[in-house]
Write a protein that holds these residues in place. Sequence first.
Motif, PDB file in Angstrom:
ATOM      1  N   MET A   1       0.824  -1.186   0.000  1.00  0.00           N
ATOM      2  CA  MET A   1       0.000   0.000   0.000  1.00  0.00           C
ATOM      3  C   MET A   1       0.868   1.250   0.000  1.00  0.00           C
ATOM      4  N   ASP A   2       1.974   1.200   0.740  1.00  0.00           N
ATOM      5  CA  ASP A   2       2.859   2.367   0.785  1.00  0.00           C
ATOM      6  C   ASP A   2       3.395   2.715  -0.603  1.00  0.00           C
ATOM      7  N   SER A   3       3.752   1.703  -1.391  1.00  0.00           N
ATOM      8  CA  SER A   3       4.252   1.945  -2.755  1.00  0.00           C
ATOM      9  C   SER A   3       3.158   2.551  -3.634  1.00  0.00           C
ATOM     10  N   PHE A   4       1.926   2.057  -3.483  1.00  0.00           N
ATOM     11  CA  PHE A   4       0.803   2.582  -4.256  1.00  0.00           C
ATOM     12  C   PHE A   4       0.565   4.060  -3.915  1.00  0.00           C
ATOM     13  N   ILE A   5       0.588   4.386  -2.632  1.00  0.00           N
ATOM     14  CA  ILE A   5       0.372   5.772  -2.204  1.00  0.00           C
ATOM     15  C   ILE A   5       1.507   6.669  -2.709  1.00  0.00           C
ATOM     16  N   LEU A   6       2.725   6.187  -2.637  1.00  0.00           N
ATOM     17  CA  LEU A   6       3.855   6.958  -3.151  1.00  0.00           C
ATOM     18  C   LEU A   6       3.660   7.246  -4.635  1.00  0.00           C
ATOM     19  N   HIS A   7       3.238   6.234  -5.381  1.00  0.00           N
ATOM     20  CA  HIS A   7       2.979   6.411  -6.818  1.00  0.00           C
ATOM     21  C   HIS A   7       1.872   7.453  -7.053  1.00  0.00           C
ATOM     22  N   LEU A   8       0.769   7.351  -6.313  1.00  0.00           N
ATOM     23  CA  LEU A   8      -0.325   8.320  -6.453  1.00  0.00           C
ATOM     24  C   LEU A   8       0.151   9.740  -6.140  1.00  0.00           C
ATOM     25  N   ASN A   9       0.910   9.883  -5.074  1.00  0.00           N
ATOM     26  CA  ASN A   9       1.376  11.211  -4.680  1.00  0.00           C
ATOM     27  C   ASN A   9       2.355  11.794  -5.701  1.00  0.00           C
ATOM     28  N   GLN A  10       3.197  10.951  -6.282  1.00  0.00           N
ATOM     29  CA  GLN A  10       4.186  11.430  -7.243  1.00  0.00           C
ATOM     30  C   GLN A  10       3.590  11.706  -8.621  1.00  0.00           C
ATOM     31  N   THR A  11       2.585  10.942  -9.008  1.00  0.00           N
ATOM     32  CA  THR A  11       2.041  11.075 -10.366  1.00  0.00           C
ATOM     33  C   THR A  11       0.735  11.855 -10.436  1.00  0.00           C
ATOM     34  N   CYS A  12      -0.031  11.844  -9.361  1.00  0.00           N
ATOM     35  CA  CYS A  12      -1.337  12.502  -9.370  1.00  0.00           C
ATOM     36  C   CYS A  12      -1.447  13.624  -8.333  1.00  0.00           C
ATOM     37  N   TYR A  13      -0.390  13.830  -7.567  1.00  0.00           N
ATOM     38  CA  TYR A  13      -0.350  14.903  -6.564  1.00  0.00           C
ATOM     39  C   TYR A  13      -1.545  14.842  -5.609  1.00  0.00           C
ATOM     40  N   THR A  14      -1.820  13.646  -5.091  1.00  0.00           N
ATOM     41  CA  THR A  14      -2.992  13.437  -4.247  1.00  0.00           C
ATOM     42  C   THR A  14      -2.813  13.930  -2.817  1.00  0.00           C
ATOM     43  N   GLY A  15      -1.586  14.006  -2.326  1.00  0.00           N
ATOM     44  CA  GLY A  15      -1.350  14.470  -0.967  1.00  0.00           C
ATOM     45  C   GLY A  15      -1.754  13.483   0.113  1.00  0.00           C
ATOM     46  N   ILE A  16      -1.850  12.201  -0.224  1.00  0.00           N
ATOM     47  CA  ILE A  16      -2.238  11.182   0.758  1.00  0.00           C
ATOM     48  C   ILE A  16      -1.157  11.072   1.829  1.00  0.00           C
TER      49      ILE A  16
END
Length: 112
Positions: A1-16
């Motif tokens: 899950m941590d890798s998925f969140i890192l990907h979302l934050n880096q590519t979609c700027y989600t701020g999770i």
Amino acid sequence: MDSFILHLNQTCYTGITGYEFHYTMYQKGSFYKKHYDQFKNNGSRKYSMIIYLNIGWKLGDGGELCIYKKGIAQNISPVNCKSVFFKSDKLEHEVLTTNVVRMSITGWLKVN
């Protein structure tokens, strides 16, 4: 899950900044009424995620996730290993009555 969140934050700027998950087991005859996953007085839940754990699920077993978008209902079968990901405050949904035990991992990606 941590890798998925890192990907979302880096590519979609989600701020999770965090998440919470739990196992969910619906017994035969169970359901969950129509709702949004974000609380009215707490906007920390940004994205909802469901991962289904139903080996051998078949049509007629029930327990579909029914999502509503622009007044149109769409059912998603809880087939083993299927994942569903959506914005917690944008997608009204419910779990239809299950005719067999229905299991999943359900959670929310959050911001502080």
